[in-house]
Design an enzyme around this catalytic site. Structure first.
Site, PDB file in Angstrom:
ATOM      1  N   CYS A   2       0.834  -1.204   0.000  1.00 55.65           N
ATOM      2  CA  CYS A   2       0.000   0.000   0.000  1.00 55.65           C
ATOM      3  C   CYS A   2       0.873   1.260   0.000  1.00 55.65           C
ATOM      4  O   CYS A   2       2.066   1.226   0.299  1.00 55.65           O
ATOM      5  CB  CYS A   2      -0.988  -0.017   1.177  1.00 55.65           C
ATOM      6  SG  CYS A   2      -0.432   0.792   2.675  1.00 55.65           S
ATOM      7  N   CYS A   5       2.687   2.104   3.201  1.00 51.87           N
ATOM      8  CA  CYS A   5       3.829   1.212   3.437  1.00 51.87           C
ATOM      9  C   CYS A   5       5.022   1.663   2.589  1.00 51.87           C
ATOM     10  O   CYS A   5       6.176   1.559   3.035  1.00 51.87           O
ATOM     11  CB  CYS A   5       3.461  -0.231   3.121  1.00 51.87           C
ATOM     12  SG  CYS A   5       2.522  -1.036   4.439  1.00 51.87           S
ATOM     13  N   HIS A  44       1.718  -2.367   8.895  1.00 55.28           N
ATOM     14  CA  HIS A  44       0.485  -2.278   8.097  1.00 55.28           C
ATOM     15  C   HIS A  44      -0.693  -2.833   8.887  1.00 55.28           C
ATOM     16  O   HIS A  44      -0.785  -4.038   9.125  1.00 55.28           O
ATOM     17  CB  HIS A  44       0.616  -3.020   6.763  1.00 55.28           C
ATOM     18  CG  HIS A  44      -0.627  -2.894   5.931  1.00 55.28           C
ATOM     19  ND1 HIS A  44      -0.833  -1.855   5.046  1.00 55.28           N
ATOM     20  CD2 HIS A  44      -1.752  -3.642   5.898  1.00 55.28           C
ATOM     21  CE1 HIS A  44      -2.024  -1.989   4.497  1.00 55.28           C
ATOM     22  NE2 HIS A  44      -2.605  -3.060   4.990  1.00 55.28           N
ATOM     23  N   ASN A  82     -11.007   7.728   9.108  1.00 50.99           N
ATOM     24  CA  ASN A  82     -12.054   7.200   8.244  1.00 50.99           C
ATOM     25  C   ASN A  82     -11.896   5.685   8.202  1.00 50.99           C
ATOM     26  O   ASN A  82     -10.799   5.189   7.944  1.00 50.99           O
ATOM     27  CB  ASN A  82     -11.925   7.798   6.843  1.00 50.99           C
ATOM     28  CG  ASN A  82     -12.131   9.305   6.846  1.00 50.99           C
ATOM     29  OD1 ASN A  82     -12.925   9.816   7.627  1.00 50.99           O
ATOM     30  ND2 ASN A  82     -11.407  10.018   5.999  1.00 50.99           N
ATOM     31  N   GLY A  88     -15.432   6.568   4.161  1.00 55.70           N
ATOM     32  CA  GLY A  88     -14.677   7.324   3.151  1.00 55.70           C
ATOM     33  C   GLY A  88     -13.188   7.035   3.175  1.00 55.70           C
ATOM     34  O   GLY A  88     -12.381   7.848   2.728  1.00 55.70           O
ATOM     35  N   HIS A  93      -4.618   1.690   5.040  1.00 58.87           N
ATOM     36  CA  HIS A  93      -3.556   1.577   6.057  1.00 58.87           C
ATOM     37  C   HIS A  93      -3.953   2.591   7.125  1.00 58.87           C
ATOM     38  O   HIS A  93      -4.095   3.787   6.815  1.00 58.87           O
ATOM     39  CB  HIS A  93      -2.207   1.918   5.403  1.00 58.87           C
ATOM     40  CG  HIS A  93      -1.008   1.816   6.303  1.00 58.87           C
ATOM     41  ND1 HIS A  93       0.133   1.127   5.953  1.00 58.87           N
ATOM     42  CD2 HIS A  93      -0.749   2.355   7.524  1.00 58.87           C
ATOM     43  CE1 HIS A  93       1.044   1.230   6.905  1.00 58.87           C
ATOM     44  NE2 HIS A  93       0.531   1.976   7.878  1.00 58.87           N
ATOM     45  N   HIS A  95      -4.727   5.390   9.484  1.00 62.17           N
ATOM     46  CA  HIS A  95      -4.152   6.729   9.621  1.00 62.17           C
ATOM     47  C   HIS A  95      -5.153   7.632  10.323  1.00 62.17           C
ATOM     48  O   HIS A  95      -6.356   7.503  10.132  1.00 62.17           O
ATOM     49  CB  HIS A  95      -3.759   7.330   8.263  1.00 62.17           C
ATOM     50  CG  HIS A  95      -4.847   7.312   7.233  1.00 62.17           C
ATOM     51  ND1 HIS A  95      -5.198   6.172   6.545  1.00 62.17           N
ATOM     52  CD2 HIS A  95      -5.675   8.288   6.785  1.00 62.17           C
ATOM     53  CE1 HIS A  95      -6.180   6.440   5.712  1.00 62.17           C
ATOM     54  NE2 HIS A  95      -6.511   7.716   5.839  1.00 62.17           N
ATOM     55  N   HIS A  97      -6.140  11.626  10.743  1.00 66.43           N
ATOM     56  CA  HIS A  97      -5.986  12.984  10.219  1.00 66.43           C
ATOM     57  C   HIS A  97      -5.965  13.922  11.427  1.00 66.43           C
ATOM     58  O   HIS A  97      -6.927  13.945  12.210  1.00 66.43           O
ATOM     59  CB  HIS A  97      -7.172  13.370   9.333  1.00 66.43           C
ATOM     60  CG  HIS A  97      -7.354  12.521   8.110  1.00 66.43           C
ATOM     61  ND1 HIS A  97      -6.980  12.938   6.850  1.00 66.43           N
ATOM     62  CD2 HIS A  97      -7.885  11.283   7.945  1.00 66.43           C
ATOM     63  CE1 HIS A  97      -7.283  12.000   5.964  1.00 66.43           C
ATOM     64  NE2 HIS A  97      -7.830  10.988   6.599  1.00 66.43           N
TER      65      HIS A  97
HETATM   66  P1  5GP Z   1      -8.556   8.665   3.704  1.00 66.38           P
HETATM   67  O1  5GP Z   1      -9.566   9.147   2.710  1.00 66.38           O
HETATM   68  O2  5GP Z   1      -8.093   7.277   3.399  1.00 66.38           O
HETATM   69  O3  5GP Z   1      -8.986   8.850   5.128  1.00 66.38           O
HETATM   70  O4  5GP Z   1      -7.330   9.651   3.579  1.00 66.38           O
HETATM   71  C1  5GP Z   1      -6.237   9.431   2.749  1.00 66.38           C
HETATM   72  C2  5GP Z   1      -5.424  10.703   2.749  1.00 66.38           C
HETATM   73  O5  5GP Z   1      -4.148  10.411   2.237  1.00 66.38           O
HETATM   74  C3  5GP Z   1      -6.026  11.815   1.880  1.00 66.38           C
HETATM   75  O6  5GP Z   1      -6.253  12.969   2.685  1.00 66.38           O
HETATM   76  C4  5GP Z   1      -4.956  12.051   0.818  1.00 66.38           C
HETATM   77  O7  5GP Z   1      -4.817  13.404   0.481  1.00 66.38           O
HETATM   78  C5  5GP Z   1      -3.706  11.486   1.477  1.00 66.38           C
HETATM   79  N1  5GP Z   1      -2.717  10.943   0.561  1.00 66.38           N
HETATM   80  C6  5GP Z   1      -2.944  10.046  -0.439  1.00 66.38           C
HETATM   81  N2  5GP Z   1      -1.806   9.719  -1.051  1.00 66.38           N
HETATM   82  C7  5GP Z   1      -0.800  10.415  -0.411  1.00 66.38           C
HETATM   83  C8  5GP Z   1       0.622  10.492  -0.588  1.00 66.38           C
HETATM   84  O8  5GP Z   1       1.219   9.841  -1.447  1.00 66.38           O
HETATM   85  N3  5GP Z   1       1.292  11.316   0.246  1.00 66.38           N
HETATM   86  C9  5GP Z   1       0.671  12.034   1.220  1.00 66.38           C
HETATM   87  N4  5GP Z   1       1.446  12.815   1.978  1.00 66.38           N
HETATM   88  N5  5GP Z   1      -0.666  11.979   1.417  1.00 66.38           N
HETATM   89  C10 5GP Z   1      -1.397  11.189   0.612  1.00 66.38           C
HETATM   90 ZN    ZN Z   2       0.328  -0.315   4.379  1.00 73.49          ZN
END
Ligand code: 5GP
Ligand code: ZN
Length: 118
Positions: A2, A5, A44, A82, A88, A93, A95, A97
């Site tokens: 991913c 990762c 992961h 999320n 959403g 992986h 995370h 925010h």
């Molecule tokens: P999710 O929608 O899964 O909660 O949030 C994924 C977040 O990862 C999004 O806010 C998106 O902007 C961020 N994101 C996706 N790809 C990358 C990346 O390659 N680098 C960074 N720094 N953020 C990323």
């Molecule tokens: Zn991962």
């Protein structure tokens, strides 16, 4: 593997704000607030629903440290994860925010959502 990762392995660059043996905090590539940091475990784990209490117990003080380093502990912040399709989640992986740097609105949920059938 991913995308997060790949960041852990250094295969994709990230603008890091804090790192220790188990976690990394870095700037979101597409920020939705003046401060928008993503905080991930190096291991992961798919999402919050599958994280172990042991890992969360270590992740909590790391998140608090990131907030303090950015002085968000004084001004306040929002911490969001999320989880899965309806949550959403786009990157599978775990995370968090960390959002701050302005008085945030509560716009992503509307009362309409309350009335949608499950
Ligand atoms: P999710 O929608 O899964 O909660 O949030 C994924 C977040 O990862 C999004 O806010 C998106 O902007 C961020 N994101 C996706 N790809 C990358 C990346 O390659 N680098 C960074 N720094 N953020 C990323
Ligand atoms: Zn991962």
């Amino acid at each position: 593997m991913c995308i997060f990762c790949k960041i852990v392995k250094g295969e994709i660059p990230a603008n890091k704000v804090l790192e220790d043996e188990e976690f990394i905090a870095f700037h979101d590539i597409n920020p939705i607030a003046p401060v928008h940091i993503l905080i991930i475990p190096k291991e992961h784990v798919e999402n919050f629903q599958s994280v172990s209490p042991e890992l969360m117990a270590k992740m909590t003080p790391f998140i608090q440290k990131v907030a303090a380093e950015l002085c968000l502990d004084k001004t306040g912040y929002r911490l969001v994860t999320n989880n899965g399709k309806d949550g959403g989640q786009e990157v599978p992986h775990l995370h968090f925010h960390l959002l701050g740097g302005a008085k945030l609105k509560w716009t992503h949920l509307t009362h309409d959502d309350t009335h949608k059938s499950l």
